[in-house]
Design a protein around this motif. Structure first.
Motif, PDB file in Angstrom:
ATOM      1  N   LYS A  77       0.940  -1.193  -0.310  1.00 28.54           N
ATOM      2  CA  LYS A  77       0.069  -0.149  -0.087  1.00 28.54           C
ATOM      3  C   LYS A  77       0.804   1.057   0.078  1.00 28.54           C
ATOM      4  O   LYS A  77       0.651   2.269  -0.561  1.00 28.54           O
ATOM      5  CB  LYS A  77      -0.791  -0.069   1.249  1.00 28.54           C
ATOM      6  CG  LYS A  77      -2.034   0.906   1.277  1.00 28.54           C
ATOM      7  CD  LYS A  77      -2.989   0.573   2.192  1.00 28.54           C
ATOM      8  CE  LYS A  77      -4.078   1.664   2.240  1.00 28.54           C
ATOM      9  NZ  LYS A  77      -4.968   1.513   3.372  1.00 28.54           N
ATOM     10  N   ARG A  80       2.796   1.751  -3.581  1.00 32.60           N
ATOM     11  CA  ARG A  80       2.163   1.743  -4.787  1.00 32.60           C
ATOM     12  C   ARG A  80       2.607   2.741  -5.842  1.00 32.60           C
ATOM     13  O   ARG A  80       2.878   3.998  -5.619  1.00 32.60           O
ATOM     14  CB  ARG A  80       0.712   1.947  -4.635  1.00 32.60           C
ATOM     15  CG  ARG A  80      -0.062   0.771  -4.099  1.00 32.60           C
ATOM     16  CD  ARG A  80      -1.634   0.943  -4.356  1.00 32.60           C
ATOM     17  NE  ARG A  80      -2.083   2.194  -3.626  1.00 32.60           N
ATOM     18  CZ  ARG A  80      -2.769   2.401  -2.688  1.00 32.60           C
ATOM     19  NH1 ARG A  80      -3.400   1.194  -2.047  1.00 32.60           N
ATOM     20  NH2 ARG A  80      -3.098   3.478  -2.319  1.00 32.60           N
ATOM     21  N   ARG A  81       2.832   2.257  -7.112  1.00 28.12           N
ATOM     22  CA  ARG A  81       3.521   3.112  -8.276  1.00 28.12           C
ATOM     23  C   ARG A  81       4.913   3.662  -7.846  1.00 28.12           C
ATOM     24  O   ARG A  81       4.983   4.785  -8.188  1.00 28.12           O
ATOM     25  CB  ARG A  81       2.549   4.366  -8.599  1.00 28.12           C
ATOM     26  CG  ARG A  81       1.024   3.704  -9.079  1.00 28.12           C
ATOM     27  CD  ARG A  81       0.195   4.633  -9.382  1.00 28.12           C
ATOM     28  NE  ARG A  81      -0.228   5.680  -8.427  1.00 28.12           N
ATOM     29  CZ  ARG A  81      -0.845   5.138  -7.303  1.00 28.12           C
ATOM     30  NH1 ARG A  81      -1.434   3.960  -6.947  1.00 28.12           N
ATOM     31  NH2 ARG A  81      -1.096   6.175  -6.536  1.00 28.12           N
ATOM     32  N   SER A 141       0.830  13.657 -12.394  1.00 29.18           N
ATOM     33  CA  SER A 141       0.441  12.822 -11.172  1.00 29.18           C
ATOM     34  C   SER A 141       0.463  13.576  -9.852  1.00 29.18           C
ATOM     35  O   SER A 141       1.635  14.178  -9.628  1.00 29.18           O
ATOM     36  CB  SER A 141       1.273  11.628 -11.343  1.00 29.18           C
ATOM     37  OG  SER A 141       1.203  11.105  -9.846  1.00 29.18           O
ATOM     38  N   ASN A 143       0.731  12.342  -6.888  1.00 30.96           N
ATOM     39  CA  ASN A 143       1.785  11.673  -6.293  1.00 30.96           C
ATOM     40  C   ASN A 143       2.906  12.395  -6.413  1.00 30.96           C
ATOM     41  O   ASN A 143       3.838  12.153  -5.714  1.00 30.96           O
ATOM     42  CB  ASN A 143       1.731  10.149  -6.691  1.00 30.96           C
ATOM     43  CG  ASN A 143       1.918   9.484  -5.621  1.00 30.96           C
ATOM     44  OD1 ASN A 143       1.994   9.748  -4.570  1.00 30.96           O
ATOM     45  ND2 ASN A 143       2.341   8.151  -6.051  1.00 30.96           N
TER      46      ASN A 143
ATOM     47  N   ILE B  42      -4.177  11.377  -1.349  1.00 26.11           N
ATOM     48  CA  ILE B  42      -3.293  11.359  -2.646  1.00 26.11           C
ATOM     49  C   ILE B  42      -3.897  10.468  -3.459  1.00 26.11           C
ATOM     50  O   ILE B  42      -4.025  10.750  -4.925  1.00 26.11           O
ATOM     51  CB  ILE B  42      -1.655  10.902  -2.312  1.00 26.11           C
ATOM     52  CG1 ILE B  42      -1.038  12.088  -1.472  1.00 26.11           C
ATOM     53  CG2 ILE B  42      -0.965  10.474  -3.366  1.00 26.11           C
ATOM     54  CD1 ILE B  42      -0.512  12.889  -2.107  1.00 26.11           C
ATOM     55  N   GLU B  46      -4.965  11.500  -7.095  1.00 31.28           N
ATOM     56  CA  GLU B  46      -4.496  10.334  -8.520  1.00 31.28           C
ATOM     57  C   GLU B  46      -5.740   9.757  -9.179  1.00 31.28           C
ATOM     58  O   GLU B  46      -5.707   9.945 -10.502  1.00 31.28           O
ATOM     59  CB  GLU B  46      -3.853   9.386  -7.752  1.00 31.28           C
ATOM     60  CG  GLU B  46      -2.652   8.923  -8.627  1.00 31.28           C
ATOM     61  CD  GLU B  46      -1.505   9.557  -8.747  1.00 31.28           C
ATOM     62  OE1 GLU B  46      -1.055  10.583  -8.240  1.00 31.28           O
ATOM     63  OE2 GLU B  46      -0.787   9.208  -9.857  1.00 31.28           O
TER      64      GLU B  46
END
Lengths: 422, 88
Positions: A77, A80-81, A141, A143, B42, B46
């Protein structure tokens, strides 16, 4: 000020020649080179070789290492990415915690700190994001706003292991690893922390950084037929450094804390030093290297006759190797016939910001297992007076080690590791 | 571009499963809120950006600040698509 002895109680590693410390040690012993053609070779890139981390997946690592499903889900978790840099440093941290006998489900602790070595650790993510969103910035993104900060690594490790002490990112170019170790050493020594997770994430370079190193004349391997022959520290045919990828983590801990919880003390960090040249350029200087080695010895209360082995910075760069060889002779004088010297970079390539961490782990493994690893490709040593390891490893008992890291911008560091008598 | 609300919801669902893979196999309805499904701040941003990129429509994130559930997100995107049609 307290005056705590500083122990190393755990470590973990994922690099081009091993995805855990057992594989890494075996590779050091047998002299395995991690250098090959880059997976993502690009037209126009001056040099297309490097020591990359290959075939690593955090998911598979977690499954193979038998972590609880809960822990696997938590790690997945949080990563991720995430780029390979984050996956590998998390794996190395998990190994280090386990090696130190620290629980992954510990209650929040403010007596543990985190120091991350390096700066600009997401260059490849930056490059890929720019390439993808050059014409459509509106879809960048969200993120990325977290990911581009180097502190994201510290924050992720802090959440993962419930660490609530102090946290820093310490940059020092190719001396980042040693710089981070020095800061962690001081946090423990002065009693500000009982434990410190020191993390060295791999330098995730994009084609831009690689080409700029090439254009600067720092990158080696020009026109070499066999990539494995490209990285040749201290050899007359060296022509520049070879890029390496490696993430490593260490647990530094006060001797008292280690004793209180019955942890194995794997080695002691006796001390170290940093000296700036007052020079922003990339050239190494003998004065700074000599001064830092002397200061590290003084700070550690270790004499030149105590040192059994030097893990050299030696990047395979003509000027850098030559200056380090001269500096070592100047500091160690008549002892140079006795002291073994090698360069881990001959196998791992130059891991840049994490090099000091990777190489300290190599020192611990050699000390623990009683051997000196080979200097790959050292056929014609640039200095016949120094006792360089050859093409095979040698069984030698080592008690005290010096590990050097020098960085662009005149950053000289040297740290000293010794066997523990605790 | 012509999309029904249901089609927007389908694209949103794809993004949710891509960004929060743990939800794979779980039934998600249009009344659910992303937060209640376990998407952190986030993840939520996203999911929305990924959806907008798939549909190729640009909407300032600030407009989603008031959205309480997936339905609200679908509505905001639907209105933006309609406005695009009027303006083009």
């Amino acid at each position: 000020m307290n005056n705590q002895g500083v122990a190393i109680t755990g470590y973990g590693i994922v690099c081009s020649i091993g995805h855990n410390s057992e594989e890494f040690t075996e590779a050091l012993r047998t002299g395995k080179s991690g250098v090959s053609q880059l997976k993502d070779s690009r037209t126009g890139l001056g040099v297309n070789i490097g020591a990359e981390i290959k075939d690593f997946s955090l998911r598979n690592y977690l499954l193979d290492a038998n972590f609880s499903i809960d822990m696997i889900n938590r790690v997945k978790k949080m990563t991720r990415r995430a780029p390979l840099m984050m996956e590998t440093v998390v794996a190395a941290a998990l190994q280090a915690m386990e090696c130190a006998g620290l629980s992954l489900e510990q209650p929040p602790t403010s007596r543990t700190s985190i120091i991350v070595a390096g700066s600009n650790l997401s260059q490849n993510l930056n490059f890929n994001t720019a390439e993808r969103h050059f014409d459509n910035l509106e879809f960048v993104s969200p993120n990325y706003a977290l990911q581009f900060f180097d502190t994201n690594i510290m924050a992720t490790l802090s959440e993962l292991f419930n660490i609530h002490g102090e946290g820093y990112t310490v940059g020092g170019a190719s001396a980042s690893g040693n710089s981070a170790l020095l800061q962690a050493y001081r946090l423990i020594k002065t009693g500000y922390a009982d434990q410190c997770l020191v993390a060295g994430p791999m330098s995730d370079l994009s084609p831009i950084e690689l080409q700029s190193f090439y254009n600067l004349g720092a990158l080696g391997g020009n026109g070499v037929k066999d990539p494995k022959a490209a990285c040749r520290p201290f050899d007359a045919d060296h022509d520049g450094f070879i890029y390496g990828q490696g993430s490593g983590c260490l647990i530094l801990e006060s001797i008292q804390s280690a004793k209180n919880r019955g942890a194995d003390i794997l080695a002691e960090l006796a001390g170290g030093a940093m000296i700036l040249d007052g020079n922003r350029l990339s050239d190494a200087r003998e004065s700074g290297e000599v001064a830092v080695m002397k200061k590290a010895l003084l700070e550690s209360n270790i004499s030149i006759s105590d040192i059994d082995y030097i893990n050299a910075h030696a990047t395979s760069t003509p000027l850098g190797d030559e200056i380090e060889a001269r500096s070592i002779k100047s500091v160690f004088k008549n002892e140079i016939n006795r002291i073994w010297i090698n360069s881990t970079k001959s196998m791992t390539g130059h891991c840049l910001t994490s090099a000091g961490i990777i190489e300290l782990i190599a020192c611990i493994e050699q000390m623990k297992n009683g051997f000196i690893h080979p200097n790959l490709n050292l056929e014609n040593p640039i200095d016949p007076d120094l006792r360089f390891a050859g093409s095979h490893s040698i069984n030698v008992e080592i008690d005290t080690v010096m590990s050097n890291s020098f960085g662009f911008g005149g950053i000289n560091t040297s740290i000293i590791l010794r066997k523990s008598d605790h | 571009m012509n999309m029904s609300k249901n089609e927007i919801f389908e694209v949103l669902l794809e993004s949710i499963y891509e960004i929060v893979p743990e939800l794979e196999g779980e039934k998600i309805t249009i009344e659910d809120s992303l937060q209640d499904l376990g998407a952190n701040s986030i993840d939520r941003a996203e999911i929305i950006i990924t959806t907008l990129e798939s549909i190729n429509v640009s909407i300032p994130m600030i407009k989603f600040g008031e959205a309480k559930n997936i339905q609200d997100i679908v509505e905001i995107i639907d209105i933006a698509i309609d406005e695009l049609h009027i303006n083009s």
